[in-house]
Design a protein around this motif. Structure first.
Motif, short mmCIF file in Angstrom:
data_model
loop_
_atom_site.label_atom_id
_atom_site.label_comp_id
_atom_site.label_asym_id
_atom_site.label_seq_id
_atom_site.Cartn_x
_atom_site.Cartn_y
_atom_site.Cartn_z
N ILE A 142 0.85 -1.21 0.00
CA ILE A 142 0.00 0.00 0.00
C ILE A 142 0.88 1.26 0.00
CG2 ILE A 142 -1.81 1.25 1.26
CD1 ILE A 142 -2.53 -1.46 2.59
N GLY A 143 1.96 1.22 0.80
CA GLY A 143 2.83 2.38 0.94
C GLY A 143 3.44 2.83 -0.38
N GLY B 120 7.14 2.82 1.39
CA GLY B 120 6.63 3.98 0.70
C GLY B 120 7.74 4.91 0.23
N LEU B 121 8.86 4.87 0.95
CA LEU B 121 10.03 5.67 0.59
C LEU B 121 10.73 5.17 -0.68
CD1 LEU B 121 11.71 6.12 4.09
CD2 LEU B 121 11.10 7.99 2.57
N GLN B 122 10.63 3.88 -0.95
CA GLN B 122 11.44 3.27 -2.00
C GLN B 122 11.25 3.90 -3.39
OE1 GLN B 122 13.89 1.37 -0.78
NE2 GLN B 122 12.79 1.89 1.09
N PRO B 123 10.00 4.03 -3.88
CA PRO B 123 9.86 4.63 -5.21
C PRO B 123 10.35 6.07 -5.28
CG PRO B 123 7.70 4.31 -4.16
CD PRO B 123 8.69 3.61 -3.32
N ILE B 124 10.29 6.79 -4.14
CA ILE B 124 10.75 8.18 -4.13
C ILE B 124 12.27 8.24 -4.28
CG2 ILE B 124 10.77 10.36 -2.86
CD1 ILE B 124 8.37 9.27 -1.26
N VAL B 125 12.97 7.46 -3.45
CA VAL B 125 14.44 7.46 -3.48
C VAL B 125 14.95 6.97 -4.83
CG1 VAL B 125 16.54 6.57 -2.41
CG2 VAL B 125 14.57 7.13 -0.98
N LYS C 255 1.47 8.06 -5.88
CA LYS C 255 0.38 8.98 -6.23
C LYS C 255 0.62 10.36 -5.61
CE LYS C 255 -2.23 5.93 -8.39
NZ LYS C 255 -2.55 6.05 -9.84
N LEU C 256 1.05 10.37 -4.32
CA LEU C 256 1.26 11.64 -3.62
C LEU C 256 2.38 12.48 -4.24
CD1 LEU C 256 0.93 10.63 0.15
CD2 LEU C 256 -0.67 12.01 -1.19
N SER C 257 3.36 11.81 -4.87
CA SER C 257 4.49 12.53 -5.46
C SER C 257 4.06 13.43 -6.61
CB SER C 257 5.55 11.53 -5.96
OG SER C 257 5.02 10.70 -6.97
N GLN C 258 2.82 13.24 -7.10
CA GLN C 258 2.28 14.11 -8.16
C GLN C 258 1.81 15.45 -7.59
OE1 GLN C 258 -0.77 11.87 -10.21
NE2 GLN C 258 0.55 10.08 -10.47
N PHE C 259 1.60 15.48 -6.27
CA PHE C 259 1.07 16.69 -5.63
C PHE C 259 2.05 17.31 -4.62
CE2 PHE C 259 -2.34 13.59 -6.41
CZ PHE C 259 -3.08 14.27 -7.36
N ILE C 260 2.91 16.46 -4.05
CA ILE C 260 3.89 16.93 -3.05
C ILE C 260 5.29 16.71 -3.63
CG2 ILE C 260 4.73 16.66 -0.68
CD1 ILE C 260 2.05 15.36 0.02
N THR C 261 6.19 17.65 -3.43
CA THR C 261 7.55 17.49 -3.93
C THR C 261 8.20 16.26 -3.29
OG1 THR C 261 8.49 18.90 -2.20
CG2 THR C 261 7.84 19.96 -4.28
#
Length: 404
Positions: free
Chosen positions: A268-269, A322-327, A275-281
């Motif tokens: 889920i994370g 949840g951090l993984q796709p961001i990093v 999805k959130l990365s489209q709205f939050i840096t």
């Protein structure tokens, strides 16, 4: 009419390939984590201290991390079927041998070899999926592969813990090996034959190019972020098993197995943060997740209620994964396109190396400073990680300005 039939057949093969690949990844990645909830039973079998049993997972995870980076370049040069068959066969043999050995030192070697063999399967299948999936379906297919890795961790720990309570860990290992054998029967229909690809660059050059990435200061910082994150996550979770089996909880392996299912939040994370990365840096989202990792550690560490601990586990998995796709996304912005495969391998290596070393070092803290010492250390490391992340984001912005 004929063209329609051909298209439908191709789509069906693609779906079969994804399903077979996902099942193999679940089982082979899971084989590295099967010992995490049964340290007590293994320590009893070999008549060793339960804290010494943590080295089983530590060594297996470390070998898995190193081997993944070794197999990465090979996946472009060697047949996928060969790599998958090699890794699966080696893991099956090691699980069988581990079920019968009497020496703990030999057992450690065998469990380390499981990490070595198992790594070839996800390394080969991630590359295979990327090459053989239509572009419009690639994000979904790769999402399934990443989710399969996470499900493998949760499934293996839980099912082996439950079987250990019902029979023994030796029988659990043999049953787990039989599950891999069953999955391997579908390799011929799920994985097409692939010919060796020829590249102008040698494997040695590929490794050297990957090593050069370590001289990029920004890359190094984000690799350290992954290292510290998994140092806390895997190290804490390994010792949580020992903590919950002692006073005042005295949980059985079966209950630990059910508790472990709270980790399904990892899937889920990764979806939520994407999805959130489209709205939050991405930088802000990274900081928020790290702060919430700290909150999860505190919840696990200082709760006396099992429900609260389960919520802490849920949160830890949710925010760590949840951090993984961001990093990974930020790292891919730093390196050239032709280095993206190498940076993914380096990041995975740093994460799993952190988890392996964390399991070992936090065990020493647990031995000398008890559970409170472990939790305090994890909180401090998470705060340090937040500070390092702020530095990494600052350097990334500078690098992006230079490029523009």
């Amino acid at each position: 009419m004929k063209s329609t039939i051909i298209v439908e057949k191709k789509q069906e093969q693609s779906t079969t390939s994804i399903l077979v690949s996902a099942v193999l990844i679940v089982l082979l990645v899971g084989s590295v984590y099967i010992s995490q909830l049964i340290f007590q039973e293994i320590s009893t079998s070999f008549n060793i201290d339960i804290l010494n049993a943590r080295s089983i997972f530590s060594l297996s995870c470390f070998c898995y991390a190193i081997s993944f980076f070794i197999y990465g370049p090979l996946s472009d040069k060697v047949s996928t079927r060969l790599l998958v068959a090699f890794g699966s066969f080696g893991t099956i043999v090691c699980l069988g041998i581990a079920s019968f050995v009497q020496s703990f030192n030999i057992y450690l070697v065998i469990m380390s070899l499981i990490g070595f063999f198992a790594a070839s399967v996800p390394a080969a299948l991630f590359a295979y999926t990327a090459k053989n999936t239509p572009n419009e379906k690639l994000p979904q297919a790769m999402g399934i592969m990443i989710s399969a890795s996470t499900v493998g961790i949760i499934f293996s720990r839980s099912i082996v813990a439950m079987m250990t309570d019902y029979w023994s860990w030796q029988i659990a290992f043999l049953i787990y090996a039989s599950l891999i054998i069953c999955a391997c029967l579908f390799i011929p229909i799920g994985i097409k034959k692939t010919s060796n690809n020829s590249f102008h660059t040698s494997i040695t050059s590929t490794y050297l190019s990957a090593a050069k990435l370590l001289f990029n200061q920004t890359v190094l910082i984000f690799l350290i972020i992954g290292f510290l994150l998994f140092f806390v996550y895997l190290g804490l979770f390994s010792l949580l098993t020992i903590y919950l089996k002692g006073s005042p909880f005295y949980l059985s392996s079966t209950i630990l197995g059910w508790l472990n299912f709270a980790g399904i939040s990892a899937v889920i994370g990764s979806i939520i943060t994407s999805k959130l990365s489209q709205f939050i840096t991405k930088g802000n989202l990274l900081i928020i997740c790290l702060v919430l990792v700290s909150v999860s550690v505190v919840t696990i560490g200082y709760s006396t209620n099992l429900l609260c601990i389960a919520l802490g586990i849920f949160g830890l998995f949710l925010f760590v994964f949840g951090l993984q796709p961001i990093v990974i996304s930020l790292l891919n912005q730093i390196v050239p396109v032709n280095s993206r495969g190498a940076i993914s391998s380096l990041y995975l290596l740093s994460c799993l190396a952190g988890g392996s070393i964390g399991t070992y070092l936090l065990g020493i803290f647990y031995e000398n400073f008890d559970w409170d010492g472990v939790i305090f250390t994890c909180i401090i490391l998470t705060i340090i990680n937040i500070a390092i992340t702020l530095l990494g984001i600052k350097l990334l912005k500078k690098q992006q300005k230079k490029q523009n």
